[in-house]
Design a protein around this motif. Structure first.
Motif, PDB file in Angstrom:
ATOM      1  N   ILE A 233       1.224  -1.540   0.149  1.00 28.30           N
ATOM      2  CA  ILE A 233       0.133   0.003  -0.272  1.00 28.30           C
ATOM      3  C   ILE A 233       0.492   1.551   0.013  1.00 28.30           C
ATOM      4  O   ILE A 233       0.927   2.241  -0.400  1.00 28.30           O
ATOM      5  CB  ILE A 233      -1.066   0.225   1.279  1.00 28.30           C
ATOM      6  CG1 ILE A 233      -2.295  -1.119   0.947  1.00 28.30           C
ATOM      7  CG2 ILE A 233      -1.490   1.445   1.496  1.00 28.30           C
ATOM      8  CD1 ILE A 233      -3.282  -1.440   2.168  1.00 28.30           C
ATOM      9  N   ASP A 234       1.751   1.152   0.850  1.00 28.57           N
ATOM     10  CA  ASP A 234       3.031   2.694   0.742  1.00 28.57           C
ATOM     11  C   ASP A 234       3.585   3.176  -0.397  1.00 28.57           C
ATOM     12  O   ASP A 234       3.794   4.488  -1.156  1.00 28.57           O
ATOM     13  CB  ASP A 234       3.822   2.978   2.017  1.00 28.57           C
ATOM     14  CG  ASP A 234       2.957   2.375   2.760  1.00 28.57           C
ATOM     15  OD1 ASP A 234       2.327   3.414   3.319  1.00 28.57           O
ATOM     16  OD2 ASP A 234       3.782   1.613   4.405  1.00 28.57           O
ATOM     17  N   TYR A 235       3.732   1.779  -0.760  1.00 33.61           N
ATOM     18  CA  TYR A 235       4.955   1.992  -2.182  1.00 33.61           C
ATOM     19  C   TYR A 235       3.834   2.245  -3.595  1.00 33.61           C
ATOM     20  O   TYR A 235       4.339   2.040  -4.551  1.00 33.61           O
ATOM     21  CB  TYR A 235       5.768   0.365  -2.672  1.00 33.61           C
ATOM     22  CG  TYR A 235       6.973   0.447  -1.103  1.00 33.61           C
ATOM     23  CD1 TYR A 235       7.950   1.860  -0.359  1.00 33.61           C
ATOM     24  CD2 TYR A 235       7.206  -0.587  -0.917  1.00 33.61           C
ATOM     25  CE1 TYR A 235       8.487   2.028   0.115  1.00 33.61           C
ATOM     26  CE2 TYR A 235       8.639  -0.628  -0.016  1.00 33.61           C
ATOM     27  CZ  TYR A 235       8.700   0.726   0.439  1.00 33.61           C
ATOM     28  OH  TYR A 235       9.714   0.233   2.018  1.00 33.61           O
ATOM     29  N   THR A 236       2.317   1.820  -3.077  1.00 37.44           N
ATOM     30  CA  THR A 236       1.564   2.102  -4.431  1.00 37.44           C
ATOM     31  C   THR A 236       0.942   3.280  -4.489  1.00 37.44           C
ATOM     32  O   THR A 236       0.802   4.578  -5.412  1.00 37.44           O
ATOM     33  CB  THR A 236       0.977   0.965  -4.225  1.00 37.44           C
ATOM     34  OG1 THR A 236       1.255   0.010  -4.250  1.00 37.44           O
ATOM     35  CG2 THR A 236      -0.178   1.040  -5.798  1.00 37.44           C
ATOM     36  N   ASN A 239       4.925   8.409  -2.752  1.00 30.48           N
ATOM     37  CA  ASN A 239       5.575   8.954  -4.553  1.00 30.48           C
ATOM     38  C   ASN A 239       7.083   8.026  -4.291  1.00 30.48           C
ATOM     39  O   ASN A 239       7.833   8.058  -4.405  1.00 30.48           O
ATOM     40  CB  ASN A 239       5.952  10.588  -3.650  1.00 30.48           C
ATOM     41  CG  ASN A 239       7.019  10.886  -5.521  1.00 30.48           C
ATOM     42  OD1 ASN A 239       6.711  10.506  -6.181  1.00 30.48           O
ATOM     43  ND2 ASN A 239       7.319  11.836  -4.993  1.00 30.48           N
ATOM     44  N   TYR A 240       6.439   6.615  -5.069  1.00 28.98           N
ATOM     45  CA  TYR A 240       7.634   5.797  -5.052  1.00 28.98           C
ATOM     46  C   TYR A 240       7.894   5.583  -6.557  1.00 28.98           C
ATOM     47  O   TYR A 240       8.400   4.826  -7.460  1.00 28.98           O
ATOM     48  CB  TYR A 240       7.703   4.894  -4.379  1.00 28.98           C
ATOM     49  CG  TYR A 240       7.576   5.081  -2.192  1.00 28.98           C
ATOM     50  CD1 TYR A 240       9.144   4.752  -2.503  1.00 28.98           C
ATOM     51  CD2 TYR A 240       6.546   4.947  -2.340  1.00 28.98           C
ATOM     52  CE1 TYR A 240       8.937   5.171  -0.708  1.00 28.98           C
ATOM     53  CE2 TYR A 240       6.561   5.535  -1.007  1.00 28.98           C
ATOM     54  CZ  TYR A 240       7.959   5.263  -0.316  1.00 28.98           C
ATOM     55  OH  TYR A 240       7.914   5.943   1.035  1.00 28.98           O
ATOM     56  N   VAL A 313      -6.735   8.435  -2.827  1.00 28.00           N
ATOM     57  CA  VAL A 313      -5.617   8.292  -3.839  1.00 28.00           C
ATOM     58  C   VAL A 313      -6.007   7.532  -5.382  1.00 28.00           C
ATOM     59  O   VAL A 313      -6.037   7.899  -6.400  1.00 28.00           O
ATOM     60  CB  VAL A 313      -4.556   7.176  -4.082  1.00 28.00           C
ATOM     61  CG1 VAL A 313      -3.033   7.281  -4.657  1.00 28.00           C
ATOM     62  CG2 VAL A 313      -2.950   8.162  -2.761  1.00 28.00           C
ATOM     63  N   PHE A 314      -6.914   6.522  -4.697  1.00 23.09           N
ATOM     64  CA  PHE A 314      -7.443   5.608  -6.055  1.00 23.09           C
ATOM     65  C   PHE A 314      -9.071   5.772  -5.453  1.00 23.09           C
ATOM     66  O   PHE A 314      -9.440   6.206  -7.327  1.00 23.09           O
ATOM     67  CB  PHE A 314      -6.848   4.454  -6.132  1.00 23.09           C
ATOM     68  CG  PHE A 314      -5.701   4.157  -6.531  1.00 23.09           C
ATOM     69  CD1 PHE A 314      -4.624   4.736  -7.612  1.00 23.09           C
ATOM     70  CD2 PHE A 314      -4.642   4.120  -5.120  1.00 23.09           C
ATOM     71  CE1 PHE A 314      -3.261   4.451  -7.456  1.00 23.09           C
ATOM     72  CE2 PHE A 314      -3.049   4.094  -5.686  1.00 23.09           C
ATOM     73  CZ  PHE A 314      -2.870   4.492  -6.734  1.00 23.09           C
ATOM     74  N   VAL A 315     -10.065   5.325  -5.225  1.00 25.22           N
ATOM     75  CA  VAL A 315     -11.145   5.358  -4.953  1.00 25.22           C
ATOM     76  C   VAL A 315     -11.465   6.388  -4.970  1.00 25.22           C
ATOM     77  O   VAL A 315     -12.731   6.524  -6.175  1.00 25.22           O
ATOM     78  CB  VAL A 315     -12.046   4.775  -3.076  1.00 25.22           C
ATOM     79  CG1 VAL A 315     -13.012   3.959  -3.754  1.00 25.22           C
ATOM     80  CG2 VAL A 315     -10.801   3.147  -3.694  1.00 25.22           C
ATOM     81  N   SER A 316     -11.165   7.310  -4.479  1.00 29.57           N
ATOM     82  CA  SER A 316     -12.001   9.299  -5.232  1.00 29.57           C
ATOM     83  C   SER A 316     -11.431   9.238  -6.408  1.00 29.57           C
ATOM     84  O   SER A 316     -12.072  10.325  -7.271  1.00 29.57           O
ATOM     85  CB  SER A 316     -11.736   9.774  -3.883  1.00 29.57           C
ATOM     86  OG  SER A 316      -9.467   9.837  -4.709  1.00 29.57           O
ATOM     87  N   LYS A 317     -10.721   8.477  -7.270  1.00 34.33           N
ATOM     88  CA  LYS A 317     -10.700   9.625  -8.584  1.00 34.33           C
ATOM     89  C   LYS A 317     -11.084   8.502  -9.445  1.00 34.33           C
ATOM     90  O   LYS A 317     -11.281   8.647 -10.277  1.00 34.33           O
ATOM     91  CB  LYS A 317      -9.287   8.756  -8.701  1.00 34.33           C
ATOM     92  CG  LYS A 317      -8.853  10.655  -8.436  1.00 34.33           C
ATOM     93  CD  LYS A 317      -7.037  10.298  -8.368  1.00 34.33           C
ATOM     94  CE  LYS A 317      -5.778  12.098  -7.224  1.00 34.33           C
ATOM     95  NZ  LYS A 317      -6.297  11.234  -6.542  1.00 34.33           N
ATOM     96  N   GLY A 318     -11.401   7.142  -9.103  1.00 37.29           N
ATOM     97  CA  GLY A 318     -12.842   6.616  -9.599  1.00 37.29           C
ATOM     98  C   GLY A 318     -12.598   4.625  -9.900  1.00 37.29           C
ATOM     99  O   GLY A 318     -13.466   4.610 -10.378  1.00 37.29           O
ATOM    100  N   TYR A 319     -11.295   4.764  -8.674  1.00 39.22           N
ATOM    101  CA  TYR A 319     -10.658   3.563  -8.864  1.00 39.22           C
ATOM    102  C   TYR A 319     -10.283   2.777  -8.274  1.00 39.22           C
ATOM    103  O   TYR A 319     -10.867   3.216  -6.899  1.00 39.22           O
ATOM    104  CB  TYR A 319      -9.118   4.056  -9.592  1.00 39.22           C
ATOM    105  CG  TYR A 319      -9.076   4.960 -10.981  1.00 39.22           C
ATOM    106  CD1 TYR A 319      -8.815   4.097 -11.930  1.00 39.22           C
ATOM    107  CD2 TYR A 319      -8.385   6.320 -10.331  1.00 39.22           C
ATOM    108  CE1 TYR A 319      -8.353   4.262 -12.514  1.00 39.22           C
ATOM    109  CE2 TYR A 319      -7.906   5.956 -11.418  1.00 39.22           C
ATOM    110  CZ  TYR A 319      -7.790   6.149 -12.711  1.00 39.22           C
ATOM    111  OH  TYR A 319      -7.589   6.534 -14.130  1.00 39.22           O
ATOM    112  N   PRO A 320     -11.839   1.551  -8.130  1.00 41.54           N
ATOM    113  CA  PRO A 320     -12.069   0.752  -6.608  1.00 41.54           C
ATOM    114  C   PRO A 320     -10.836  -0.146  -6.155  1.00 41.54           C
ATOM    115  O   PRO A 320     -10.175  -0.024  -7.417  1.00 41.54           O
ATOM    116  CB  PRO A 320     -13.635   0.108  -7.416  1.00 41.54           C
ATOM    117  CG  PRO A 320     -13.152   0.215  -8.880  1.00 41.54           C
ATOM    118  CD  PRO A 320     -12.516   1.149  -8.913  1.00 41.54           C
ATOM    119  N   ALA A 321     -10.875  -0.695  -5.393  1.00 42.76           N
ATOM    120  CA  ALA A 321      -9.606  -1.220  -4.752  1.00 42.76           C
ATOM    121  C   ALA A 321     -10.117  -2.637  -4.518  1.00 42.76           C
ATOM    122  O   ALA A 321     -11.369  -2.796  -4.160  1.00 42.76           O
ATOM    123  CB  ALA A 321      -9.167  -0.822  -3.387  1.00 42.76           C
TER     124      ALA A 321
END
Length: 398
Positions: A233-236, A239-240, A313-321
């Motif tokens: 999760i951290d590395y995804t 800023n890696y 980072v993702f779900v709020s932009k429309g990418y479900p996890a």
């Protein structure tokens, strides 16, 4: 203007897809049903991994019984469904079942068996996730999807050809099938991600999305699942170097503002409770009664912060996890209360995932007893950890 020949081809394709859906036990109308991000996560419900089976191998040759598990049956999948699971993730290795360049043909019998196992779940109306699982581990004989290997051009060509064949095989399946680009891809060390290795992982994900989309059929609008570095999760989220693939070849029927890509993460924190094979840390969470047996980190607040980061980072932009794997090994031999804390852990992961717009898929490795993660005895077709299953269902209901 559409020619008569084009119209005929369209009619024939629609008929073929309808037949495929009917044969597979899914209402043909489902082939055109499209769920948005929130809907599909909710509909996936409780998830379960058919671990240590189609990704098992011996001397570079995948075999579902190579690691001591019985042959997969329809009865097993029915048992899993009856326990309340709606999603089954099926890890898959290819390894030496892939032929020579330049076409890299996948062994037909192996691809047929993958499809048969998928159909065990798909025919029952379950969601099914399949991936490329063991081909990226340096510790696995025959592995080749290695992000720091020298000949990346060959690696990428092979990867593209294999996914082209797999995606083509499943192009007629409806949205109950989700394809996942790869599993825990990284360079083998658990420190900070390295470059250009992370760039190669991003490239694999982009090849996967482009290749699957170009095979057409329902693949043009299918939900596709991609991971970052080692599904960490951290590395995804940090800023890696992770870059979400573009989706330029998707179907024009998908609403412009809607994504059809998902992000894959795994959750085994704290490792000294969830995965470490000793009897030291056996308790987890606010209900722990012995501080000496409880990890000093990775409790409910950490879990919440981790999945909140995925949401932000993702779900709020429309990418479900999708939390594609989570779980904790059985240490009840060292602490008779351990299974209660394993259930607490499972309930918390599922409920927190739901809170932040993610689906969660329990990692069942098929083993019961000390250090096992099994919820079922796959040979006897019995439930072995009803308490954990109940906790998963309670987490979803919370």
């Amino acid at each position: 203007m559409t020619s008569r020949a084009t119209k005929l081809r369209s009619v024939l394709l629609a008929a073929a897809l309808a037949v495929t859906a009917t044969v597979s036990g899914i209402n043909p109308a489902g082939a055109t049903a499209q769920l948005n991000a929130a809907q599909i996560v909710a509909d996936m419900g409780a998830g379960w991994n058919l671990g240590n089976q189609l990704e098992a191998s011996a001397n570079g040759v995948p075999s579902e019984t190579a690691w001591g598990q019985p042959t997969i049956t329809q009865a097993l999948v029915d048992k899993v469904k009856a326990a309340g699971f709606k999603t089954i993730r099926i890890p898959v290795s290819y390894l030496n079942h892939i032929g020579a360049a330049p076409n890299y043909p996948v062994n037909a019998a192996w691809l047929n068996r993958i499809q048969q196992v998928v159909d065990y779940a798909y025919q029952r109306g379950l969601y099914v996730l399949i991936n490329m699982h063991g081909d990226g581990y340096k510790s696995v004989t025959g592995s080749w999807l290695i992000c720091d290997a020298g000949n990346q051009a060959a690696v990428k060509a092979k990867y593209q050809k294999v996914w082209q064949q797999v995606a083509t095989r499943f192009a007629g399946y409806d949205q109950h099938l989700i394809l996942e680009s790869m599993n825990e891809e990284f360079d083998g060390q658990y420190g900070t991600p390295t470059q250009p290795c992370y760039s190669n992982i991003n490239a694999y994900n982009q090849i996967f999305v482009d290749t699957v989309r170009r095979t057409g059929g329902n693949n043009a609008s299918r939900w596709l699942l991609v991971p970052g570095w080692n599904t960490n999760i951290d590395y995804t989220t940090g800023n890696y170097g992770f870059v979400m693939p573009t989706d330029q070849f998707r179907s024009p029927s998908i609403p412009a503002a809607e994504k059809r890509l998902m992000i894959s993460v795994h959750y085994y924190s704290p490792w000294d409770f969830a995965g470490e094979e000793n009897g030291t840390i056996t308790q987890w969470g606010r209900n722990a009664t012995n501080p000496a047996k409880k990890s000093t980190w990775g409790q409910e607040d950490y879990l919440d912060a981790q999945l909140k980061a995925v949401r932000d980072v993702f779900v709020s932009k429309g990418y479900p996890a999708v939390v594609g794997e989570y779980g904790s090994v059985d240490k009840s031999a060292f602490d008779s209360a351990n299974n209660r804390y394993r259930a607490d852990f499972a309930r918390a992961v599922v409920s927190t995932a739901k809170k932040y717009g993610a689906a969660a898929v329990y990692w069942d490795n098929g083993y019961n007893g000390q250090y096992g993660l099994g919820l079922f005895n796959r040979a006897a077709l019995t439930v072995t950890q009803q308490g954990i299953i109940d906790a998963i269902r309670a987490g979803l209901a919370s």
